[in-house]
Design an enzyme around this catalytic site. Structure first.
Site, PDB file in Angstrom:
ATOM      1  N   SER A 176      63.261  35.414  55.893  1.00 25.65           N
ATOM      2  CA  SER A 176      62.991  33.960  56.059  1.00 25.65           C
ATOM      3  C   SER A 176      62.423  33.420  57.508  1.00 25.65           C
ATOM      4  O   SER A 176      62.779  34.121  58.445  1.00 25.65           O
ATOM      5  CB  SER A 176      64.052  32.855  55.668  1.00 25.65           C
ATOM      6  OG  SER A 176      63.853  31.573  55.884  1.00 25.65           O
TER       7      SER A 176
ATOM      8  N   TYR B 261      73.038  31.440  58.964  1.00 27.91           N
ATOM      9  CA  TYR B 261      71.868  31.716  57.988  1.00 27.91           C
ATOM     10  C   TYR B 261      70.757  32.599  58.814  1.00 27.91           C
ATOM     11  O   TYR B 261      70.411  33.416  58.478  1.00 27.91           O
ATOM     12  CB  TYR B 261      71.226  30.342  57.411  1.00 27.91           C
ATOM     13  CG  TYR B 261      70.136  30.710  56.420  1.00 27.91           C
ATOM     14  CD1 TYR B 261      70.170  31.333  55.396  1.00 27.91           C
ATOM     15  CD2 TYR B 261      68.985  30.347  56.858  1.00 27.91           C
ATOM     16  CE1 TYR B 261      69.224  31.515  54.470  1.00 27.91           C
ATOM     17  CE2 TYR B 261      67.588  30.414  55.968  1.00 27.91           C
ATOM     18  CZ  TYR B 261      67.942  31.102  54.745  1.00 27.91           C
ATOM     19  OH  TYR B 261      66.949  31.414  53.906  1.00 27.91           O
TER      20      TYR B 261
END
Length: 327
Positions: free
Chosen positions: A159, A185
């Site tokens: 990502s 994350y």
């Protein structure tokens, strides 16, 4: 640092769908595993690979939920797997190897995002454990099947969230630093990309090539369920009527567009002989120069990957750490 981070160009773009990139590709006789293949872009990835003729296996922790989500895709197999449970990963790997099948495509699409601090039974932070370590162990168990394919591809769904931070090798589980959901994350997404770099280096002599991808922002997959309404509103991903904004130029994509780069990396002949690269919009991402980083961070429409995300030395170090953590 040397890197192959140069766009081809592929001829595809941000608005390309998974159906478009697989057009004309026949996967008959190929076997694919798609983690997270029962929801969001994982389900679309599984659907498109299956539609092109591949035998698709979807591992899932919740079998009933997965079977319900995949009931419209007859022939897609659902098998038990919990990425936070090392024994479950071993059992899945042993069962697959016992079937004697080669594994041509492995798409690591399952993941969690910006969760409250949670630890697994080993004490490992859950985002790092799920998004990276679980998939690391899965690939380790499936390596013989990947090598037997005589030309396999592993796709790690990363990502642009890697911008929130690299891997803290001294404290990956937030035991000594304050926990911040997006920092965790970002660490896990950086780890996904670094994993692909080192797996490709180690596997290419056996025909195993690896890629990492940024799918874009697909707000209606459920991945952002732990993100506050204020953060989501500030991101401008919904219009005034509460509908998801679709603007591929700003990386605001539909599910078919979000799955496209995973499918492209898994199947495209354009990537023959290549690997260990980070991709987005169905092409290899350019490396962001240090002088250009402020502008890159200011706008999601500019493709690119930061050097620390594809650094071979960091990738090798992460591999050694991951081996130790997963025993």
């Amino acid at each position: 640092m040397t890197t192959a981070q140069h766009p081809l160009p592929s001829g595809f773009g941000a608005a390309t769908t998974a159906e478009e990139v697989i057009k004309g590709i026949d996967l008959t006789g190929k076997v694919a595993i798609v983690t997270g293949g029962y929801s969001g872009i994982g389900r679309e990835t599984a659907r498109v690979l299956h539609g092109a003729g591949a035998e698709v296996v979807v591992p899932a922790r919740d079998l009933d939920r997965a079977r319900a989500a995949l009931k419209g895709l007859p022939g897609v197999a659902v098998e038990q797997l919990d990425l936070l449970d090392p024994a479950s990963i071993d059992d899945f790997g042993e069962k697959f190897l016992a079937s004697g099948r080669p594994l041509h495509i492995l798409v690591n699409s399952a993941g969690i995002m910006a969760t409250p601090l949670t630890r697994d039974a080993r004490g490992y932070e859950a985002q790092f454990a799920t998004n990276h370590l679980g998939h690391f162990q899965l690939v380790a168990r499936l390596r013989p099947a990947l090598a037997a394919a005589d030309g396999a591809r592993v796709v790690a769904v990363s990502s642009r969230g890697f911008r929130f931070g690299g891997v803290d090798f001294d404290d990956p589980h937030f035991e000594h630093r304050p926990y911040e959901p997006f920092a965790a994350y970002g660490q896990s997404k950086t780890a996904n990309a670094l994993f692909a770099v080192e797996l490709d280096r180690r596997g290419k002599d056996q025909g195993v090539r690896a890629f990492s991808v940024h799918p874009g922002t697909i707000i209606d997959t459920g991945l952002a369920k732990h993100v506050s309404a204020e953060v989501i509103e500030a991101a401008g991903v919904y219009d005034e009527h509460g509908r998801p904004v679709r603007d591929p130029a700003r990386q605001l994509k539909s599910v078919p567009q979000g799955a496209a780069t995973s499918v492209w990396c898994a199947t495209s002949p354009q990537l023959a002989g290549l690997g260990g690269v980070y991709c987005e919009n169905c092409d290899i991402s350019p490396l962001v120069a240090e002088a250009d980083e402020p502008a890159w961070r200011a706008g999601a429409e500019t493709p690119g990957v930061l050097p620390y995300v594809v650094d071979p030395a960091a990738a090798a170090r992460l591999w050694e750490v991951s081996e130790r953590l997963t025993a």
